[in-house]
Design a protein around this motif. Structure first.
Motif, PDB file in Angstrom:
ATOM      1  N   LEU A  52       1.414  10.073  -0.294  1.00 16.52           N
ATOM      2  CA  LEU A  52       2.439   9.299   0.066  1.00 16.52           C
ATOM      3  C   LEU A  52       1.877   7.736  -0.016  1.00 16.52           C
ATOM      4  O   LEU A  52       2.924   6.787  -0.599  1.00 16.52           O
ATOM      5  CB  LEU A  52       3.096   9.556   1.335  1.00 16.52           C
ATOM      6  CG  LEU A  52       4.044  10.735   1.641  1.00 16.52           C
ATOM      7  CD1 LEU A  52       4.622  10.855   2.708  1.00 16.52           C
ATOM      8  CD2 LEU A  52       5.239  10.668   0.270  1.00 16.52           C
ATOM      9  N   TYR A  53       0.958   7.507   0.236  1.00 13.41           N
ATOM     10  CA  TYR A  53       0.421   5.995   0.381  1.00 13.41           C
ATOM     11  C   TYR A  53       0.262   5.436  -0.904  1.00 13.41           C
ATOM     12  O   TYR A  53       0.985   4.287  -1.334  1.00 13.41           O
ATOM     13  CB  TYR A  53      -0.980   5.981   0.936  1.00 13.41           C
ATOM     14  CG  TYR A  53      -1.404   4.534   1.213  1.00 13.41           C
ATOM     15  CD1 TYR A  53      -0.873   3.657   1.976  1.00 13.41           C
ATOM     16  CD2 TYR A  53      -2.400   4.075   0.396  1.00 13.41           C
ATOM     17  CE1 TYR A  53      -1.481   2.325   2.128  1.00 13.41           C
ATOM     18  CE2 TYR A  53      -2.968   2.579   0.262  1.00 13.41           C
ATOM     19  CZ  TYR A  53      -2.341   1.916   1.411  1.00 13.41           C
ATOM     20  OH  TYR A  53      -2.712   0.647   1.053  1.00 13.41           O
ATOM     21  N   PRO A  54      -0.341   6.042  -2.032  1.00 11.61           N
ATOM     22  CA  PRO A  54      -0.413   5.506  -3.469  1.00 11.61           C
ATOM     23  C   PRO A  54       1.069   5.296  -3.996  1.00 11.61           C
ATOM     24  O   PRO A  54       1.211   4.436  -4.617  1.00 11.61           O
ATOM     25  CB  PRO A  54      -1.206   6.213  -4.210  1.00 11.61           C
ATOM     26  CG  PRO A  54      -2.078   7.242  -3.284  1.00 11.61           C
ATOM     27  CD  PRO A  54      -1.151   7.282  -1.858  1.00 11.61           C
ATOM     28  N   TRP A  55       1.998   6.135  -3.610  1.00  9.55           N
ATOM     29  CA  TRP A  55       3.313   6.238  -4.267  1.00  9.55           C
ATOM     30  C   TRP A  55       3.878   5.058  -3.672  1.00  9.55           C
ATOM     31  O   TRP A  55       4.523   4.066  -4.125  1.00  9.55           O
ATOM     32  CB  TRP A  55       4.084   7.457  -3.949  1.00  9.55           C
ATOM     33  CG  TRP A  55       5.600   7.156  -4.046  1.00  9.55           C
ATOM     34  CD1 TRP A  55       6.028   7.449  -5.379  1.00  9.55           C
ATOM     35  CD2 TRP A  55       6.679   7.012  -3.012  1.00  9.55           C
ATOM     36  NE1 TRP A  55       7.518   7.328  -5.341  1.00  9.55           N
ATOM     37  CE2 TRP A  55       7.846   6.978  -3.732  1.00  9.55           C
ATOM     38  CE3 TRP A  55       6.675   6.902  -1.797  1.00  9.55           C
ATOM     39  CZ2 TRP A  55       8.825   6.880  -3.124  1.00  9.55           C
ATOM     40  CZ3 TRP A  55       7.782   6.722  -1.140  1.00  9.55           C
ATOM     41  CH2 TRP A  55       8.961   6.581  -1.861  1.00  9.55           C
ATOM     42  N   ALA A  56       3.844   4.670  -2.308  1.00 13.59           N
ATOM     43  CA  ALA A  56       4.487   3.528  -1.500  1.00 13.59           C
ATOM     44  C   ALA A  56       3.766   2.367  -2.283  1.00 13.59           C
ATOM     45  O   ALA A  56       4.499   1.460  -2.164  1.00 13.59           O
ATOM     46  CB  ALA A  56       4.306   3.635  -0.117  1.00 13.59           C
TER      47      ALA A  56
END
Length: 93
Positions: A52-56
């Motif tokens: 989820l972090y790279p997507w955010a």
């Protein structure tokens, strides 16, 4: 080696540390497989959440395609979580 040679039962044991060894349980003190499965489940869910972090960070550049893909990913994770929960994989006995 210099110094006195005081041999005792603890020093004669393999991998001695100077502490008298305690008797081992009959089964060798093994943990049930359930503990390992629970640990692996938490690791798998943690790794999935890390995605989820790279997507955010790149949310502005991904647009609607990125949103749809992440919703599908989160739904897949929630389905897997619900499956494990219903099967009793998260119960700590």
């Amino acid at each position: 080696m210099t110094g006195p040679k005081r041999w005792n039962r603890a020093r004669l044991e393999a991998y001695e540390c100077g502490i008298e060894p305690t008797p081992q349980p009959v089964g060798g003190g093994r943990f049930p497989v359930k503990y390992y499965l629970t640990a692996m489940l938490f690791i798998v869910f943690d790794i999935e959440i890390i995605f989820l972090y790279p997507w955010a960070v790149a949310f502005d550049h991904l647009g609607l395609f990125g949103l749809v893909e992440m919703v599908l990913f989160i739904v897949t994770v929630l389905i897997a979580y619900a499956y494990v929960w219903r099967r009793g994989g998260l119960e700590w006995d």
